[in-house]
Each structure stands twice: as structure tokens, then as C-alpha cells.
Design a protein around this motif. Structure first.
Motif, PDB file in Angstrom:
ATOM      1  N   PHE A 174       8.578  18.063 -56.539  1.00 65.66           N
ATOM      2  CA  PHE A 174       8.024  19.405 -56.321  1.00 65.66           C
ATOM      3  C   PHE A 174       9.042  20.244 -55.558  1.00 65.66           C
ATOM      4  O   PHE A 174       9.780  19.723 -54.731  1.00 65.66           O
ATOM      5  N   LYS A 175       9.047  21.541 -55.875  1.00 63.11           N
ATOM      6  CA  LYS A 175      10.056  22.396 -55.243  1.00 63.11           C
ATOM      7  C   LYS A 175       9.400  23.412 -54.314  1.00 63.11           C
ATOM      8  O   LYS A 175       8.441  24.072 -54.690  1.00 63.11           O
ATOM      9  N   PHE A 176       9.886  23.504 -53.109  1.00 65.18           N
ATOM     10  CA  PHE A 176       9.395  24.505 -52.163  1.00 65.18           C
ATOM     11  C   PHE A 176      10.555  25.422 -51.800  1.00 65.18           C
ATOM     12  O   PHE A 176      11.672  24.938 -51.577  1.00 65.18           O
ATOM     13  N   THR A 177      10.288  26.727 -51.731  1.00 64.26           N
ATOM     14  CA  THR A 177      11.394  27.646 -51.439  1.00 64.26           C
ATOM     15  C   THR A 177      11.773  27.585 -49.958  1.00 64.26           C
ATOM     16  O   THR A 177      10.932  27.370 -49.089  1.00 64.26           O
ATOM     17  N   LYS A 178      13.068  27.784 -49.733  1.00 62.78           N
ATOM     18  CA  LYS A 178      13.559  27.757 -48.353  1.00 62.78           C
ATOM     19  C   LYS A 178      13.486  29.160 -47.756  1.00 62.78           C
ATOM     20  O   LYS A 178      13.646  30.145 -48.468  1.00 62.78           O
ATOM     21  N   PRO A 179      13.266  29.263 -46.452  1.00 64.22           N
ATOM     22  CA  PRO A 179      13.145  30.578 -45.812  1.00 64.22           C
ATOM     23  C   PRO A 179      14.487  31.317 -45.768  1.00 64.22           C
ATOM     24  O   PRO A 179      15.545  30.686 -45.737  1.00 64.22           O
ATOM     25  N   LYS A 180      14.388  32.651 -45.777  1.00 67.44           N
ATOM     26  CA  LYS A 180      15.619  33.447 -45.668  1.00 67.44           C
ATOM     27  C   LYS A 180      15.694  34.007 -44.254  1.00 67.44           C
ATOM     28  O   LYS A 180      15.045  35.002 -43.937  1.00 67.44           O
ATOM     29  N   ASP A 216       5.359  11.358 -53.745  1.00 68.48           N
ATOM     30  CA  ASP A 216       6.232  12.422 -54.269  1.00 68.48           C
ATOM     31  C   ASP A 216       6.100  13.707 -53.441  1.00 68.48           C
ATOM     32  O   ASP A 216       7.094  14.398 -53.201  1.00 68.48           O
ATOM     33  N   ILE A 217       4.868  14.021 -53.011  1.00 69.47           N
ATOM     34  CA  ILE A 217       4.678  15.234 -52.197  1.00 69.47           C
ATOM     35  C   ILE A 217       5.440  15.078 -50.880  1.00 69.47           C
ATOM     36  O   ILE A 217       6.192  15.972 -50.465  1.00 69.47           O
ATOM     37  N   CYS A 218       5.263  13.930 -50.228  1.00 68.64           N
ATOM     38  CA  CYS A 218       5.945  13.696 -48.942  1.00 68.64           C
ATOM     39  C   CYS A 218       7.460  13.726 -49.109  1.00 68.64           C
ATOM     40  O   CYS A 218       8.168  14.325 -48.294  1.00 68.64           O
TER      41      CYS A 218
END
Ligand code: KG4
Ligand code: ZN
Length: 315
Positions: A174-180, A216-218
Motif C-alpha cells: 500500500f502506498k501512502f503519500t509523504k508530507p511536503k 502488509d499494512i504494517c
């Protein structure tokens, strides 16, 4: 280091986080037996002590007050110096415990200090000269771990549990966006919200989603967090040209950050310093080592000293 006794507070697990009032009550109940056990294990008696070091801050006021009052009384009764210690400096200087068996960082070095309350990149010029180069604008990384764990129904503290499940999962599932944010700053509150919405959305379609995909989530959460940490250290090395890099604090127990940092010796040409596991999460030895260096400098506190809930690493 003659003894390092830590009393864990199981009481918080059922509430999903630290309850300040329960924490100070537990400190009150534990402090006398813990000090007694520490003396016993070290095979010394009270009158062998040359000074009393205690945590002055930062932290929860109620807990700090228990330690401060107890230490003041003990120092006064024994007629020995009192040494107030900064908790964040202690996490960093924990690298200097067991300096004969463990490689210690040379000055100046960079330290990524990651705990349940702090996330900072610190430049350490000498034992007491520390400068924060970047820090979190909202949640600490330990908090990000604990809050994510709570969303997944895991018990507190969730960091070690996510780490455990992550080892069995696919970090790219799963992909989570990184903060800017700025090159040396951190932000984790957006990630927490992204994880919450993601889980809510998936659970609506499949009520067993978390159970069926927990590893997978972890692994994906851990991969996102550790990639952010590595990116930030890389930026700090670039900016300062200091290639001696250490990690400290509770989250430095994390297997992935330890592994990725070690790898950077080969891939980036850094020299890295990873604390012994027992000196990562809060412990007494780290307060002792700062006490030792302050003792050498005769840097003592008056008996009128007070605890400070918000103390910066350079104070
Ligand atoms: O330094 P620490 O013991 O207490 C504070 O000063 O905050 O850090 C506690 C934090 C908790 O958030 C806990 O979940 C996290 O350290 N932690 C971990 C791991 N072990 C402890 N986070 C990720 N992976 C771990 N293996
Ligand atoms: Zn800590």
C-alpha cells in the motif's frame, strides 16, 4: 554502569495511551522499590553514592515532580550534589554508556532523536552543546506509530507491534503519500489521517480487511515512516557535511530504521551509531551517563531547582 532498573507501566495498555495521572501514581509507587533494587543490583549502599541525577524535563509534569522531589530529598539527606538531567540530551548521550565495548560517535555528529514525544535532528558539538536542525511540526514519530497501531486495533505502545508485523509483510503493498515540509522538518499528522481514511474505506468494502492484510499494512506504514526519516537524515548530512550519524530514543529500537541506517554505511559512506537495544526506550542508565559527565564538570543543581515540562534539547 552497575545497574539499570526500569519499571514498566502496564496500566496504560488498556487505555490505548499514557494517562498522566496514572503515570505519576505509578511513579510514586515504584520509585522507592526501584531505587532499592538498583542499589542492590549494583551491590552498593546509599552512602557510597557521590551524587543524585534525576530527570528535570521534558515530560509529564506529575511524573517529573515525583522524581524531582524524591531526588532532592535523597540528595539533601545524604548531603551530596543534585544533578538535573535533560531527558532528550540523555537519549543522545546514551551512546556513551559502555564506551569500552561500543563504538561512540566523535564530535561533531548528527543524531536523529525519535521518541514518543519528540522527533528532531540534532547537531552535537560536545557533551552539552546541542543544536536542533529540524523537528516535527506536529506529531512525533512514536506518536505516528502508536496512533496508526490504535487505528489497526493493536495495543499500546503500538510501535513495537507494527515493527513485528512489518517483518512478515510487503512494504510496497500500500502506498501512502509523504508530507511536503522543509528539508529538515517532519510532519506526521497527515500520514495518520491518510491511514485512518484508507482503513475506513477498505473496511467498508471488506470488514475483514485489517485482519487479512495486517502484515502488509504494517510493513507499508513502516516503510513510509522509515523512508521519511532516512530522507531527512540524508538532507541533514548534505547540509552540514557531517557524516557521523546516530539515532536515539524509543523509536530507534525499530528494526527497519536500524537496518536502513546500517546499510547507509555502504551506500552513502556514512559512519553510523546505533544504540544498544536496552538504551533506546526510556531507561535509567541514560540519565546516569549525563549525571556522570555533569559531575565531572561540577555542574550541579541547587536544592531549589524545579521540574520543567517543556525543556528543549539545548537547555
Ligand atoms: O523514548 P521513549 O521510550 O519515550 C518517550 O520519551 O517518548 O519512546 C517511546 C516510543 C513509543 O511511541 C513506542 O511506540 C516507540 O517509542 N517504539 C517503537 C519501537 N519501540 C518503541 N516504535 C517503532 N518501532 C519499535 N520497535
Ligand atoms: Zn524518552
Amino acid at each position: 554502569m552497575l545497574s539499570n532498573v526500569v519499571a514498566n507501566q502496564e496500566i496504560h495498555a488498556q487505555y490505548g495511551g499514557v494517562v498522566p495521572e496514572l503515570a505519576s501514581r505509578a511513579h510514586q509507587q515504584n520509585i522507592v522499590p526501584v531505587v532499592q533494587q538498583a542499589l542492590q543490583k549494583a551491590n552498593i549502599v546509599k552512602k557510597d553514592l557521590s551524587a543524585i541525577a534525576f530527570t528535570k524535563g521534558p515530560g509529564l509534569m506529575g511524573s517529573l515532580l515525583v522524581g524531582t522531589s524524591f531526588s532532592k530529598s535523597l540528595a539533601q539527606a545524604l548531603q551530596i550534589p543534585l544533578i538535573g538531567v535533560n531527558h532528550m540530551q540523555a537519549h543522545i548521550l546514551a551512546h556513551f554508556i559502555d564506551d569500552t565495548t561500543h563504538s561512540v560517535p566523535p564530535f561533531p555528529f548528527l543524531c536523529l532523536t525519535i521518541s514518543g514525544g519528540h522527533t528532531e535532528i540534532v547537531k552535537i558539538t560536545n557533551f552539552f552543546k546541542m543544536e536542533i536542525l529540524g523537528k516535527t511540526l506536529d506529531d512525533a514519530v512514536g506518536e505516528a506509530y502508536d496512533k496508526s497501531a490504535k487505528i489497526l486495533g493493536l495495543r499500546y505502545p503500538g510501535g513495537p507491534l507494527i515493527d513485528q508485523h512489518a517483518k512478515e509483510g510487503n512494504p510496497l503493498a500500500f502506498k501512502f503519500t509523504k508530507p511536503k515540509v522543509g528539508a529538515l522538518d517532519f510532519s506526521f499528522s497527515g500520514l495518520k489521517t491518510a491511514i485512518l481514511y484508507f482503513i475506513q474505506r477498505e473496511v467498508k468494502q471488506n470488514p475483514n480487511f485489517v485482519k487479512e492484510n495486517l502484515n502488509d499494512i504494517c510493513a507499508s506504514i513502516q516503510h513510509t515512516i522509515v523512508s521519511i526519516l532516512m530522507e531527512k537524515i540524508q538532507n541533514a548530512v548534505k547540509q552540514t557535511s557531517i557524516k557521523h550519524v546516530a539515532i536515539a530514543g524509543g523509536v530507534s529500537a525499530n528494526s527497519e530504521i536500524r537496518k536502513r541506517l546500517k546499510e547507509s554505511e555502504k551506500t552513502m559512506g556514512w559512519k553510523t551509531y546505533i544504540p544498544k537495544f536496552e538504551y533506546t526506550t526510556d531507561n535509567a542508565a541514560m540519565i546516569g551517563i549525563v549525571g556522570y559527565y555533569k559531575y565531572l564538570e561540577r555542574s550541579f543543581d541547587a536544592n531549589t531547582t524545579t521540574a520543567t515540562a517543556r525543556l528543549k534539547v539545548d537547555e
